[in-house]
Scaffold this active site. Sequence first.
Site, PDB file in Angstrom:
ATOM      1  CG  ASP A   1      -0.264   0.022   2.554  1.00 41.63           C
ATOM      2  OD1 ASP A   1       0.924  -0.384   2.632  1.00 41.63           O
ATOM      3  OD2 ASP A   1      -0.886   0.477   3.533  1.00 41.63           O
TER       4      ASP A   1
ATOM      5  CG  ASN B   1       0.492   3.366   4.301  1.00 44.66           C
ATOM      6  OD1 ASN B   1       0.264   3.323   5.509  1.00 44.66           O
ATOM      7  ND2 ASN B   1       1.518   2.750   3.746  1.00 44.66           N
TER       8      ASN B   1
ATOM      9  CG  HIS C   1       7.210   0.238   9.772  1.00 45.62           C
ATOM     10  ND1 HIS C   1       7.252   0.093  11.133  1.00 45.62           N
ATOM     11  CD2 HIS C   1       6.782   1.520   9.561  1.00 45.62           C
ATOM     12  CE1 HIS C   1       6.867   1.210  11.737  1.00 45.62           C
ATOM     13  NE2 HIS C   1       6.581   2.094  10.793  1.00 45.62           N
ATOM     14  CG  ASP C   2       5.987  -1.645   4.698  1.00 47.17           C
ATOM     15  OD1 ASP C   2       5.623  -2.188   5.759  1.00 47.17           O
ATOM     16  OD2 ASP C   2       5.303  -0.814   4.078  1.00 47.17           O
TER      17      ASP C   2
ATOM     18  CG  PHE D   1      -1.833   1.548   9.787  1.00 45.33           C
ATOM     19  CD1 PHE D   1      -2.846   2.464  10.022  1.00 45.33           C
ATOM     20  CD2 PHE D   1      -1.608   1.139   8.470  1.00 45.33           C
ATOM     21  CE1 PHE D   1      -3.631   2.957   8.984  1.00 45.33           C
ATOM     22  CE2 PHE D   1      -2.375   1.631   7.420  1.00 45.33           C
ATOM     23  CZ  PHE D   1      -3.388   2.543   7.678  1.00 45.33           C
ATOM     24  CG  ASN D   2       0.374  -2.788   7.609  1.00 44.65           C
ATOM     25  OD1 ASN D   2      -0.067  -1.733   7.142  1.00 44.65           O
ATOM     26  ND2 ASN D   2       1.615  -3.206   7.408  1.00 44.65           N
TER      27      ASN D   2
ATOM     28  CG  ASP E   1       4.043   0.105   1.669  1.00 41.66           C
ATOM     29  OD1 ASP E   1       3.481  -0.983   1.789  1.00 41.66           O
ATOM     30  OD2 ASP E   1       3.835   1.058   2.445  1.00 41.66           O
TER      31      ASP E   1
ATOM     32  CB  THR F   1       4.557  -4.175   2.926  1.00 42.67           C
ATOM     33  OG1 THR F   1       4.138  -3.698   1.637  1.00 42.67           O
ATOM     34  CG2 THR F   1       5.716  -5.145   2.752  1.00 42.67           C
TER      35      THR F   1
HETATM   36  C1  BDR Z   1       2.856  -0.050   8.643  1.00 42.55           C
HETATM   37  O1  BDR Z   1       1.806   0.885   8.424  1.00 42.55           O
HETATM   38  C2  BDR Z   1       2.079   1.694   7.303  1.00 42.55           C
HETATM   39  O2  BDR Z   1       1.900   3.023   7.614  1.00 42.55           O
HETATM   40  C3  BDR Z   1       3.493   1.387   6.867  1.00 42.55           C
HETATM   41  O3  BDR Z   1       3.593   1.406   5.463  1.00 42.55           O
HETATM   42  C4  BDR Z   1       3.760   0.011   7.431  1.00 42.55           C
HETATM   43  O4  BDR Z   1       3.405  -1.001   6.523  1.00 42.55           O
HETATM   44  C5  BDR Z   1       3.536   0.277   9.955  1.00 42.55           C
HETATM   45  O5  BDR Z   1       2.627   0.190  11.006  1.00 42.55           O
HETATM   46 CA    CA Z   2       2.858  -0.487   4.211  1.00 42.55          CA
END
Ligand code: BDR
Ligand code: CA
Length: 330
Positions: free
Chosen positions: A32, A59, A257-258, A182-183, A37, A142
């Site tokens: 996303d 996102n 993160h991703d 979040f994801n 990402d 991701t």
């Molecule tokens: C995740 O949430 C998104 O904002 C980032 O791309 C990542 O995948 C982190 O919590």
């Molecule tokens: Ca992401």
Amino acid sequence: MPLANLIGTSVTVACFRDMSPSTKLPIILDCDPGHDDAIAIVVAAQHTNILGLTTVGGNAPLSATTRNAIILRDLLGLDVPVHAGANRPLVQPPFNASYVHGESGLDGADLPEPSGPPESHDAVGFIIDTCRANEGIWLVPTGPLTNIALALRSAPDIASRIAGISLMGGGTFGNRTAAAEFNLWCDPEAADIVFSYGGPLIMSGLDLTHQFQALPHRIEMVRALPGRLAAVLADLFDFFSHTYQSRHKHIAGAAVHDPCAVMTLTHPHLFERSLHHVEIEVQGARTRGMTIIDQRDLREVPDPNCDVLTGIDADAAWQVVVDAIAHFSR
Ligand code: BDR
Ligand code: CA
């Protein structure tokens, strides 16, 4: 990484078979984009065989994440299809992280127009067909897990055909809520399907990814590279780090993160890990989307279903990112 720490024969075979320089690991990157990402796409483009980029709303709305995936594909000069997927979670209403990534999902850089539309709007069909046609693919989500869950639910046979799922999400603390990352918070029902699918599963959660930050001197390493791609990515890092620093009390740069979900497959020696049974909370009023990581030292604990990443050699991993950007910076 001791082989004993890998879940299941298929993981062991996949890591050994596909780490050879001539045979890159086949993956579908379900994303996303999203600043981090974007970096996952760059690293995957150099070190894996990306069979397709599939997109999901997360996102930013699906139209924006799909547009961004196509732009990144174009900037990298990849011959990879982009398939748009789910525009909303299985149950709860869609929610976007414009407070982190901007309204476009990739605010902060002067981006070109995409070269055209996505190859299809059926990411789930693409995932199913590709996994049926090729054994041993890694699914690398991701973003919210909606596409992956829909594929596993519609075609349960692919669970035993894939090498595994390496995802970014979860952790012992949250970022969307106190409990949930979040994801997984975006689509807890989808996450529940993925975490209980029964095959190899690797989790890059917040405990890990907050160790991997776009610190100012690291962003400068990117800005020092020649070419448009490096300039664009350095601008994206600046924006991403600024939103992190404006929201956090104590952070020196954005958590990237991703790409961890990619690098644990391509550079497993850079990571520490431990096996646990992990489940998703789907009901709690305050804990929906939380990963319940069972760390009890009790015989009654269910068998591990997840390789939980706990540590990263951040400087070495950043060098992998810089080298990947340099590889495509012409
Ligand atoms: C995740 O949430 C998104 O904002 C980032 O791309 C990542 O995948 C982190 O919590
Ligand atoms: Ca992401």
